[in-house]
Every structure is written in C-alpha cells, then in structure tokens.
Design an enzyme around this catalytic site. Structure first.
Site, short mmCIF file in Angstrom:
data_model
loop_
_atom_site.label_atom_id
_atom_site.label_comp_id
_atom_site.label_asym_id
_atom_site.label_seq_id
_atom_site.Cartn_x
_atom_site.Cartn_y
_atom_site.Cartn_z
N GLN A 1 44.27 69.57 29.33
CA GLN A 1 44.00 70.99 29.47
C GLN A 1 43.92 71.63 28.10
O GLN A 1 44.35 71.05 27.10
CB GLN A 1 45.09 71.66 30.30
CG GLN A 1 45.22 71.12 31.72
CD GLN A 1 46.24 71.89 32.52
OE1 GLN A 1 46.10 73.08 32.80
NE2 GLN A 1 47.32 71.20 32.91
N CYS B 1 40.06 63.57 45.13
CA CYS B 1 40.40 64.08 43.79
C CYS B 1 39.38 65.13 43.35
O CYS B 1 38.18 64.85 43.31
CB CYS B 1 40.43 62.93 42.79
SG CYS B 1 40.67 63.47 41.08
N HIS C 1 42.92 63.39 32.54
CA HIS C 1 42.45 64.69 32.11
C HIS C 1 43.50 65.37 31.24
O HIS C 1 44.67 64.97 31.21
CB HIS C 1 42.13 65.59 33.31
CG HIS C 1 43.35 66.10 34.02
ND1 HIS C 1 44.15 65.29 34.81
CD2 HIS C 1 43.92 67.33 34.05
CE1 HIS C 1 45.14 66.01 35.31
NE2 HIS C 1 45.04 67.24 34.85
N ASN D 1 49.02 66.09 29.86
CA ASN D 1 50.22 65.69 30.59
C ASN D 1 49.88 64.42 31.36
O ASN D 1 48.87 64.38 32.07
CB ASN D 1 50.65 66.76 31.59
CG ASN D 1 51.06 68.05 30.91
OD1 ASN D 1 51.45 68.06 29.76
ND2 ASN D 1 50.95 69.15 31.63
N CYS E 1 37.14 64.02 40.15
CA CYS E 1 36.14 62.97 40.23
C CYS E 1 34.75 63.59 40.43
O CYS E 1 34.63 64.74 40.87
CB CYS E 1 36.45 62.03 41.40
SG CYS E 1 37.82 60.89 41.10
N HIS F 1 38.30 57.38 37.81
CA HIS F 1 39.61 57.85 38.27
C HIS F 1 40.74 56.90 37.88
O HIS F 1 41.89 57.34 37.70
CB HIS F 1 39.58 58.01 39.80
CG HIS F 1 40.84 58.57 40.38
ND1 HIS F 1 41.06 59.92 40.49
CD2 HIS F 1 41.95 57.95 40.90
CE1 HIS F 1 42.26 60.12 41.05
NE2 HIS F 1 42.81 58.95 41.31
N HIS G 1 43.83 61.87 37.97
CA HIS G 1 42.61 61.59 37.21
C HIS G 1 42.89 61.83 35.72
O HIS G 1 43.56 62.79 35.36
CB HIS G 1 41.49 62.51 37.69
CG HIS G 1 40.14 62.10 37.21
ND1 HIS G 1 39.22 61.46 38.02
CD2 HIS G 1 39.53 62.23 36.00
CE1 HIS G 1 38.12 61.24 37.33
NE2 HIS G 1 38.29 61.69 36.10
#
Length: 361
Positions: free
Chosen positions: A191, A71, A189, A176, A74, A136, A187
């Site tokens: 944006q 990933c 996250h 998303n 990570c 993660h 992971h």
C-alpha cells in the site's frame, strides 16, 4: 515501462505499469455496479502527545479474508470481477476502496465539541494499493530482480504524484505480509499512504538528526551506516550502492534496515544503478528472512522518506523491515512496557539476529 491510466466503475483511478514487451493495451472496462465511494476520514490531534490520529469508521466493512477464487486483487475472470478489470497485469496501482485518507472528504478544521482543546480536521490524503504481480501464489521474495526494479520505479512514480496533491505532507509505501501481521488479503501487494501530516516517527527522527548535525556536522544515519559497514557484525547483505543491516538498537526479533550509501530524501532521487542494486540486495534480505524459520516470514516493510515540504536535508531515505515472529511458532506481543510506555524489550540482541539471518542463507 509503459504506464496506462484508467478508471474503475466508481470513479477511482487505476494505473497499469507494464514491463513485459508484449503487454496488451489496457482498455478493459470495469463492469461492476459499485456504489459511490463515500469516505468519512478525519484526523484528531492527541492533546497530551501532539500526535495526529486518523479516524476511518467506514473501513469496518472492508473485504476480510476472501477465498482465493474471489480475491479482489487477482485479474478479472469470467463471472468473477475484481478490482482489476484486465485478464492479466504486470504491476498495477489503484485507489483503495476503503481508504484511511481520501482527497474526497469535506469539512474544515475545527476542534472536538467546539471546545478548542482537541484539533480535528478532514483526513485528506490518498491511499493506494500496489499489486506486485497478477500471480496470487507468489510473494515479493519470488519476484525477479527485473520486476522488483519495476516496483521501485512504481514507488518512485507514485511518490512524485502523491506529493503534489494538496495537503499531502509525507508519502509512505509499505508492504504487510502474513496473517500474524494482520493481513486480510493474501495476494502479493503493498500500500501507499499519502498523509496530511508528518508522521510521529518521522518527527522524532528529524529532531534527532537535527540535534546530531548541530553537534557533529554530519547526518546520524550516515555515521551509523559507515560504522556498520566498517565493523560488519550486523550486516546481512551488501551491494555496490546499498547495505542491509540489523540496527544496533533493534526493537524487533527480526529487524533489518536497507540503506543507500548516498543521502537522498526519497525514492524519486535514486538513479538507475541505485534502483537496480536495491532489487538485488533486498531480494537477498527476503530470502534470508524466509529461510530463518524455514517458513514464510510475516513482516512489515516500509520506506522512510523525507517530508514533502520541509526538512529534506535532515532526511536519509531507507527501508525498514521487521517481524513479530520471535521463533517459528512464537510471536512477540507488545505488552505493558512496549504498548504503554514505548519502552521496548527485545528477546535477542542485534548481533544474534544478524548472525541468524546470515546463517539462514
């Protein structure tokens, strides 16, 4: 919160936001041999609708569903470098390696084929990735209230910074979640897009707010909020400074708006108490969403913020979360009416959606 700015091997900025008391100094170097970032973003205006469309062909080569041990979000481990050189982190933000908009694109405004009909311009802006935790296996719902508060502060910090970039007109932090939404990195996250134009959805909302204010002298979302709090039928969660409710004309099978009781234009204007209360209310919403079908709910959650340079008095900050999942194993598809004519047909009414979310707790 401690903020540390560093740079990755290809020159992209990475920013560490630490809320842990014993966080180490962030001085790890990115040892990867990366090619220079060469975005080719441009924007074109649809002559039939007046809406801008982004073209970013370089994104076709972006990372797609890597195995968990590779990933890129990570922390870096021996023999497995990632986008984050440190061995751990609290919250980290970095420039997207495959951005839809970039401050580094060149060129001047012109028209397609030089014909004067379809405006085209460089896609100048900025796209950032926000990692909420180095773990993660966690999700936003599993973060502590303290960590969510840190994320709110990070969103506000980046909103302020990105709003000062040349050409940026609107900043949109979003998350998303889930493969059904189209997520290719699992992971936890989100944006942040810094657009070189005011988005079509925002333009429509501003026009509606202007017409409503001209007729009633008040903000339309303020009146909607007051009505929802008074009736309570569609309210999902409520705090001292925020109310979460299913919008009375919901388009999606799961849709919730989280609205502050005070009109502010963007995240930078929230005070400490409002930021803390949001963390509590939003975590309640996410827990109800995941309990709805007894599985992690795929969703998009995004902040509707004021344009940077105009119409701030017509804006009322709020977060909207929606999901394409209409049953535990069934998706809502945007078929002919929705995709072709933007006329939505919902399989559940807002009151039913709200009742299911309240019961899911």
């Amino acid at each position: 919160m401690n903020k540390t700015v560093r740079h990755l091997a290809d020159g992209r900025e990475i920013i560490y936001f630490d809320d842990s008391e014993n966080a180490p100094p962030r001085d790890a170097q990115d040892a990867r041999d990366l090619p220079a970032v060469a975005p080719a973003s441009e924007i074109r205006c649809d002559p039939l609708t007046g809406e801008w469309v982004a073209m970013a062909a370089h994104r076709q080569t972006r990372t797609y569903k890597p195995p968990a041990d590779l990933c890129p979000l990570c922390p870096t481990r021996p023999g497995k470098p990632s986008e984050v050189p440190e061995a751990s982190y609290d919250v980290v933000v970095f420039e997207n390696r495959f951005p839809s908009f970039s401050p580094h694109v060149t060129g001047e405004p012109t028209t397609v084929d030089g014909a004067g009909l379809v405006p085209v311009a460089p896609g100048r802006g900025r796209c950032e990735v926000v990692c909420f935790t180095s773990d993660h296996e966690r999700s936003f719902r599993e973060l502590s209230e303290a960590r969510v508060r840190t994320v709110v502060d990070v969103w506000a910090d980046r909103t302020a910074a990105l709003s000062e970039l040349d050409g940026v007109e609107q900043v949109f932090p979003f998350e998303n979640r889930g493969e059904e939404i189209g997520v290719t990195l699992h992971h936890p996250h989100g944006q942040i897009y810094a657009y070189p134009f005011v988005t079509p959805r925002t333009e429509r909302m501003l026009a509606t707010a202007a017409a409503y204010r001209a007729e009633h002298g008040r903000h339309v979302l303020g009146d909607v909020l007051a009505a929802e709090r008074a009736v309570g039928t569609r309210v999902v969660a409520e705090g001292e400074f925020w109310t979460a409710f299913v919008p009375p004309a919901a388009r999606w099978p799961v849709q919730v708006q989280v609205v502050p009781h005070r009109q502010v234009g963007d995240l930078t204007e929230l005070d400490d108490a409002e930021r803390a209360d949001f963390a509590s209310v939003y975590l309640q919403v996410l827990k109800r969403c995941d309990a709805l079908y007894d599985r992690p709910l795929p969703y998009v959650a995004g902040w509707y913020q004021a344009p940077r340079r105009r119409d701030r008095e017509l804006s009322w900050l709020h977060l909207e979360l929606f999901s394409v999942l209409r049953a535990k194993d069934k998706l809502k598809y945007l078929a002919g009416s929705e995709s072709g004519m933007a006329v939505w047909v919902n399989d559940a009414n807002p009151e039913q959606i709200a009742e299911r979310l309240r019961a899911a707790a």
